[in-house]
Write a protein that holds these residues in place. Structure first.
Motif, PDB file in Angstrom:
ATOM      1  N   ALA A 107      39.122   9.391  11.493  1.00  0.00           N
ATOM      2  CA  ALA A 107      38.121   9.335  10.420  1.00  0.00           C
ATOM      3  C   ALA A 107      37.062  10.417  10.612  1.00  0.00           C
ATOM      4  O   ALA A 107      36.642  11.065   9.642  1.00  0.00           O
ATOM      5  N   VAL A 108      36.627  10.624  11.842  1.00  0.00           N
ATOM      6  CA  VAL A 108      35.634  11.670  12.126  1.00  0.00           C
ATOM      7  C   VAL A 108      36.225  13.050  11.826  1.00  0.00           C
ATOM      8  O   VAL A 108      35.579  13.897  11.202  1.00  0.00           O
ATOM      9  N   LEU A 109      37.468  13.254  12.252  1.00  0.00           N
ATOM     10  CA  LEU A 109      38.114  14.543  11.973  1.00  0.00           C
ATOM     11  C   LEU A 109      38.267  14.772  10.472  1.00  0.00           C
ATOM     12  O   LEU A 109      38.026  15.874   9.977  1.00  0.00           O
ATOM     13  N   ALA A 110      38.664  13.733   9.749  1.00  0.00           N
ATOM     14  CA  ALA A 110      38.858  13.853   8.301  1.00  0.00           C
ATOM     15  C   ALA A 110      37.548  14.166   7.589  1.00  0.00           C
ATOM     16  O   ALA A 110      37.538  14.892   6.587  1.00  0.00           O
ATOM     17  N   ALA A 111      36.441  13.642   8.096  1.00  0.00           N
ATOM     18  CA  ALA A 111      35.133  13.852   7.459  1.00  0.00           C
ATOM     19  C   ALA A 111      34.451  15.135   7.925  1.00  0.00           C
ATOM     20  O   ALA A 111      33.431  15.535   7.370  1.00  0.00           O
ATOM     21  N   SER A 112      35.009  15.780   8.917  1.00  0.00           N
ATOM     22  CA  SER A 112      34.404  16.974   9.487  1.00  0.00           C
ATOM     23  C   SER A 112      34.469  18.147   8.508  1.00  0.00           C
ATOM     24  O   SER A 112      35.514  18.441   7.941  1.00  0.00           O
ATOM     25  N   PRO A 113      33.337  18.852   8.344  1.00  0.00           N
ATOM     26  CA  PRO A 113      33.325  20.005   7.437  1.00  0.00           C
ATOM     27  C   PRO A 113      34.280  21.111   7.882  1.00  0.00           C
ATOM     28  O   PRO A 113      34.797  21.842   7.065  1.00  0.00           O
TER      29      PRO A 113
ATOM     30  N   GLY B 291      41.773  22.387   5.354  1.00  0.00           N
ATOM     31  CA  GLY B 291      43.128  22.915   5.515  1.00  0.00           C
ATOM     32  C   GLY B 291      43.922  22.326   6.662  1.00  0.00           C
ATOM     33  O   GLY B 291      45.090  22.660   6.820  1.00  0.00           O
ATOM     34  N   VAL B 292      43.326  21.467   7.480  1.00  0.00           N
ATOM     35  CA  VAL B 292      44.058  20.870   8.594  1.00  0.00           C
ATOM     36  C   VAL B 292      44.739  19.598   8.101  1.00  0.00           C
ATOM     37  O   VAL B 292      44.090  18.701   7.564  1.00  0.00           O
ATOM     38  N   ASP B 293      46.046  19.535   8.263  1.00  0.00           N
ATOM     39  CA  ASP B 293      46.811  18.371   7.816  1.00  0.00           C
ATOM     40  C   ASP B 293      46.782  17.303   8.903  1.00  0.00           C
ATOM     41  O   ASP B 293      47.370  17.477   9.975  1.00  0.00           O
ATOM     42  N   LEU B 294      46.086  16.222   8.638  1.00  0.00           N
ATOM     43  CA  LEU B 294      45.971  15.128   9.598  1.00  0.00           C
ATOM     44  C   LEU B 294      47.042  14.061   9.397  1.00  0.00           C
ATOM     45  O   LEU B 294      47.060  13.066  10.113  1.00  0.00           O
ATOM     46  N   THR B 295      47.939  14.291   8.453  1.00  0.00           N
ATOM     47  CA  THR B 295      48.991  13.308   8.173  1.00  0.00           C
ATOM     48  C   THR B 295      49.851  13.003   9.405  1.00  0.00           C
ATOM     49  O   THR B 295      50.124  11.824   9.668  1.00  0.00           O
ATOM     50  N   PRO B 296      50.298  13.999  10.175  1.00  0.00           N
ATOM     51  CA  PRO B 296      51.108  13.669  11.349  1.00  0.00           C
ATOM     52  C   PRO B 296      50.365  12.780  12.361  1.00  0.00           C
ATOM     53  O   PRO B 296      50.960  11.868  12.941  1.00  0.00           O
ATOM     54  N   LEU B 297      49.079  13.025  12.535  1.00  0.00           N
ATOM     55  CA  LEU B 297      48.286  12.203  13.441  1.00  0.00           C
ATOM     56  C   LEU B 297      48.176  10.786  12.900  1.00  0.00           C
ATOM     57  O   LEU B 297      48.367   9.807  13.636  1.00  0.00           O
TER      58      LEU B 297
END
Length: 79
Positions: A34-40, A44-50
């Motif tokens: 959640a922190v990574l997803a909200a990070s400015p 372009g970083v795909d967090l789907t695999p994580l």
């Protein structure tokens, strides 16, 4: 020598502790996600695999205390 009932009881306790560890780790990983997803800086970083890996770990962890826990099948492992 321990009886089968004592061995089963001990394994049940171990599985319960493993479940608690899994639950805590998956919750912590979800918070990190959640922190990574909200990070400015995340553009372009795909967090789907994580996210998928966390979900799969949670799914497997939920089965640890089942009557047939992961790894007890014919192949002896869970992917």
């Amino acid at each position: 020598m321990p009886t089968q009932e004592e061995i089963n009881d001990g394994q049940q306790k171990i599985n319960g502790e493993l479940c608690r560890v899994d639950w805590r780790l998956t919750e912590a990983l979800k918070q990190v996600l959640a922190v990574l997803a909200a990070s400015p800086g995340n553009a372009g970083v795909d967090l789907t695999p994580l996210s998928t890996a966390i979900d799969k770990a949670e799914e497997i962890g939920a089965k640890v205390a089942d009557i047939k826990p992961p790894g007890c099948g014919p192949l002896g492992r869970t992917t």
